[in-house]
Design an enzyme around this catalytic site. Sequence first.
Site, PDB file in Angstrom:
ATOM      1  N   HIS A   1      46.706  39.383  51.120  1.00 17.46           N
ATOM      2  CA  HIS A   1      46.300  39.394  49.705  1.00 17.46           C
ATOM      3  C   HIS A   1      45.583  38.099  49.368  1.00 17.46           C
ATOM      4  O   HIS A   1      44.505  38.098  48.763  1.00 17.46           O
ATOM      5  CB  HIS A   1      47.528  39.572  48.792  1.00 17.46           C
ATOM      6  CG  HIS A   1      47.247  39.364  47.331  1.00 17.46           C
ATOM      7  ND1 HIS A   1      47.188  40.409  46.430  1.00 17.46           N
ATOM      8  CD2 HIS A   1      46.999  38.236  46.608  1.00 17.46           C
ATOM      9  CE1 HIS A   1      46.911  39.929  45.226  1.00 17.46           C
ATOM     10  NE2 HIS A   1      46.799  38.603  45.307  1.00 17.46           N
ATOM     11  N   GLU A   2      46.203  36.987  49.760  1.00 16.21           N
ATOM     12  CA  GLU A   2      45.630  35.684  49.418  1.00 16.21           C
ATOM     13  C   GLU A   2      44.295  35.459  50.128  1.00 16.21           C
ATOM     14  O   GLU A   2      43.343  34.982  49.526  1.00 16.21           O
ATOM     15  CB  GLU A   2      46.623  34.570  49.756  1.00 16.21           C
ATOM     16  CG  GLU A   2      47.862  34.588  48.866  1.00 16.21           C
ATOM     17  CD  GLU A   2      47.532  34.356  47.388  1.00 16.21           C
ATOM     18  OE1 GLU A   2      46.493  33.754  47.089  1.00 16.21           O
ATOM     19  OE2 GLU A   2      48.325  34.791  46.535  1.00 16.21           O
TER      20      GLU A   2
ATOM     21  N   HIS B   1      41.371  37.125  48.509  1.00 12.93           N
ATOM     22  CA  HIS B   1      40.720  36.402  47.403  1.00 12.93           C
ATOM     23  C   HIS B   1      39.541  35.596  47.941  1.00 12.93           C
ATOM     24  O   HIS B   1      38.534  35.432  47.262  1.00 12.93           O
ATOM     25  CB  HIS B   1      41.708  35.487  46.687  1.00 12.93           C
ATOM     26  CG  HIS B   1      42.577  36.196  45.687  1.00 12.93           C
ATOM     27  ND1 HIS B   1      42.053  36.923  44.642  1.00 12.93           N
ATOM     28  CD2 HIS B   1      43.915  36.306  45.578  1.00 12.93           C
ATOM     29  CE1 HIS B   1      43.052  37.438  43.918  1.00 12.93           C
ATOM     30  NE2 HIS B   1      44.184  37.091  44.483  1.00 12.93           N
TER      31      HIS B   1
ATOM     32  N   TYR C   1      37.684  35.904  37.176  1.00  8.69           N
ATOM     33  CA  TYR C   1      39.138  36.057  37.177  1.00  8.69           C
ATOM     34  C   TYR C   1      39.669  36.154  35.752  1.00  8.69           C
ATOM     35  O   TYR C   1      40.484  35.345  35.318  1.00  8.69           O
ATOM     36  CB  TYR C   1      39.765  34.885  37.929  1.00  8.69           C
ATOM     37  CG  TYR C   1      41.137  35.187  38.483  1.00  8.69           C
ATOM     38  CD1 TYR C   1      41.334  36.239  39.372  1.00  8.69           C
ATOM     39  CD2 TYR C   1      42.232  34.423  38.117  1.00  8.69           C
ATOM     40  CE1 TYR C   1      42.589  36.514  39.876  1.00  8.69           C
ATOM     41  CE2 TYR C   1      43.498  34.689  38.619  1.00  8.69           C
ATOM     42  CZ  TYR C   1      43.666  35.737  39.502  1.00  8.69           C
ATOM     43  OH  TYR C   1      44.916  36.014  40.013  1.00  8.69           O
TER      44      TYR C   1
ATOM     45  N   GLU D   1      42.275  41.053  41.538  1.00 11.05           N
ATOM     46  CA  GLU D   1      43.658  41.162  41.993  1.00 11.05           C
ATOM     47  C   GLU D   1      43.880  42.445  42.799  1.00 11.05           C
ATOM     48  O   GLU D   1      44.542  42.444  43.837  1.00 11.05           O
ATOM     49  CB  GLU D   1      44.606  41.171  40.785  1.00 11.05           C
ATOM     50  CG  GLU D   1      45.103  39.809  40.401  1.00 11.05           C
ATOM     51  CD  GLU D   1      45.716  39.084  41.573  1.00 11.05           C
ATOM     52  OE1 GLU D   1      46.602  39.655  42.242  1.00 11.05           O
ATOM     53  OE2 GLU D   1      45.318  37.954  41.842  1.00 11.05           O
TER      54      GLU D   1
ATOM     55  N   ASP E   1      48.288  35.555  31.459  1.00 10.22           N
ATOM     56  CA  ASP E   1      47.942  35.932  32.831  1.00 10.22           C
ATOM     57  C   ASP E   1      46.447  36.260  32.956  1.00 10.22           C
ATOM     58  O   ASP E   1      46.057  37.279  33.533  1.00 10.22           O
ATOM     59  CB  ASP E   1      48.821  37.134  33.253  1.00 10.22           C
ATOM     60  CG  ASP E   1      48.613  37.568  34.695  1.00 10.22           C
ATOM     61  OD1 ASP E   1      48.304  36.716  35.532  1.00 10.22           O
ATOM     62  OD2 ASP E   1      48.758  38.773  34.957  1.00 10.22           O
TER      63      ASP E   1
ATOM     64  N   HIS F   1      47.325  40.387  36.722  1.00  5.85           N
ATOM     65  CA  HIS F   1      48.367  40.911  37.621  1.00  5.85           C
ATOM     66  C   HIS F   1      49.069  42.127  37.026  1.00  5.85           C
ATOM     67  O   HIS F   1      49.991  42.669  37.641  1.00  5.85           O
ATOM     68  CB  HIS F   1      49.415  39.845  37.937  1.00  5.85           C
ATOM     69  CG  HIS F   1      48.909  38.706  38.760  1.00  5.85           C
ATOM     70  ND1 HIS F   1      48.425  37.544  38.212  1.00  5.85           N
ATOM     71  CD2 HIS F   1      48.799  38.568  40.104  1.00  5.85           C
ATOM     72  CE1 HIS F   1      48.047  36.724  39.176  1.00  5.85           C
ATOM     73  NE2 HIS F   1      48.258  37.323  40.337  1.00  5.85           N
TER      74      HIS F   1
HETATM   75 ZN   LIG Z   1      46.065  37.438  43.755  1.00  2.00          ZN
END
Ligand SMILES: [Zn+2]
Length: 358
Positions: free
Chosen positions: A176-177, A180, A191, A200, A273, A278
């Site tokens: 996931h990271e 990005h 974002y 996301e 957020d 998210h």
């Molecule tokens: Zn993320």
Amino acid sequence: MQPRSQHEIRPVFCTIVPPHILDKLSQSDDPALADPARRTLEADAARRTRRQVTTVVRSTVAPEPEADRSGKPDRTIYDCRHRTHLPGTKVRAEGEGPTSDASVNRAYAGLGATFDLLLSAYGRRSIDGEGLPLIGSVHYDEKYNNAFFDGEQMVFGDGDGEIFLDFTVAIDVIAHELAHGLTQYTANLNYYGQSGALNESVSDVFGSLVKQYSLAQTAEQADWLIGAGLLAPRVQGVALRSMKAPGTAYDDDVLGKDPQPASMDDYIHTADDNGGVHLNSGIPNRAFYLLATALGGSSWERAGQLWFDVLTGGELAVDADFASFARLTVAAARSRFGEGDEVEAVLKAWSEVGVPTA
Ligand SMILES: [Zn+2]
């Protein structure tokens, strides 16, 4: 005007545990739960403001080079030894055998699996397409309840042991990271709001695909969870998010209930957020799950290919909303597979989550 190819790119600072979960934890009456959460929130906020903005050159406008599927990853793992200085002490370089530290070995394997999927399924050499070295630091800080990619490297905490376990245990969290980074080097989605939720979601999609690929699972066999194994046994929950059934990943006295919506009917309007990046990511996440399971087999082949095509195709605007992303997936299905089952399945998936494609 700046040519698009010289577009400045501000890396996303995404932590896998979103602020709303840590906020909730920090309000606990039990200091053993509240203190690590508060420290993690403060450290993340400081890092967000302090972080240097690096500039990279966007290369989606140039034609994709001939796919080179012979590449090898270039990984280095460091140990922070519970301090916050990055990257820490070098403990495993590319090609070296396993160490006695399971966190080091899991981080090394997770970076490798992400590299392997991008290369073997999509012919892309690392997240930038040019073989970018992959760097990971484990044992960051004490009881640090998070993992993140700072635009240059991955960082993993050990968790507090009460709510979160070692963040290297979930391969989809690692992927996931890194995804990005893939988005940063390609569509570079803003974002915030819907484009942020797409950013996301794309990371959850490729996170799950890396897990499915590394376990050789079909769409039917996959758990479609993000961060399974990350929650300590005392927590009532199975993961951080569910792509299959957003809003059902946890329901716990301390953590509260998973707030993700599963369709546009329950879309959350909020300034928190980054405008709910998210939260509302649950909607495109479920669209991908519906498509992948409708098509069946290996999710990274047809469904994943379409998402990869949209991300790297150069047509996706940095401020794209769900509907424009959805329309591009339909166009990608037509262009790659012609009029047929794939196009039908893409239309149906978006329709089920309430995102218009017309
Ligand atoms: Zn993320």
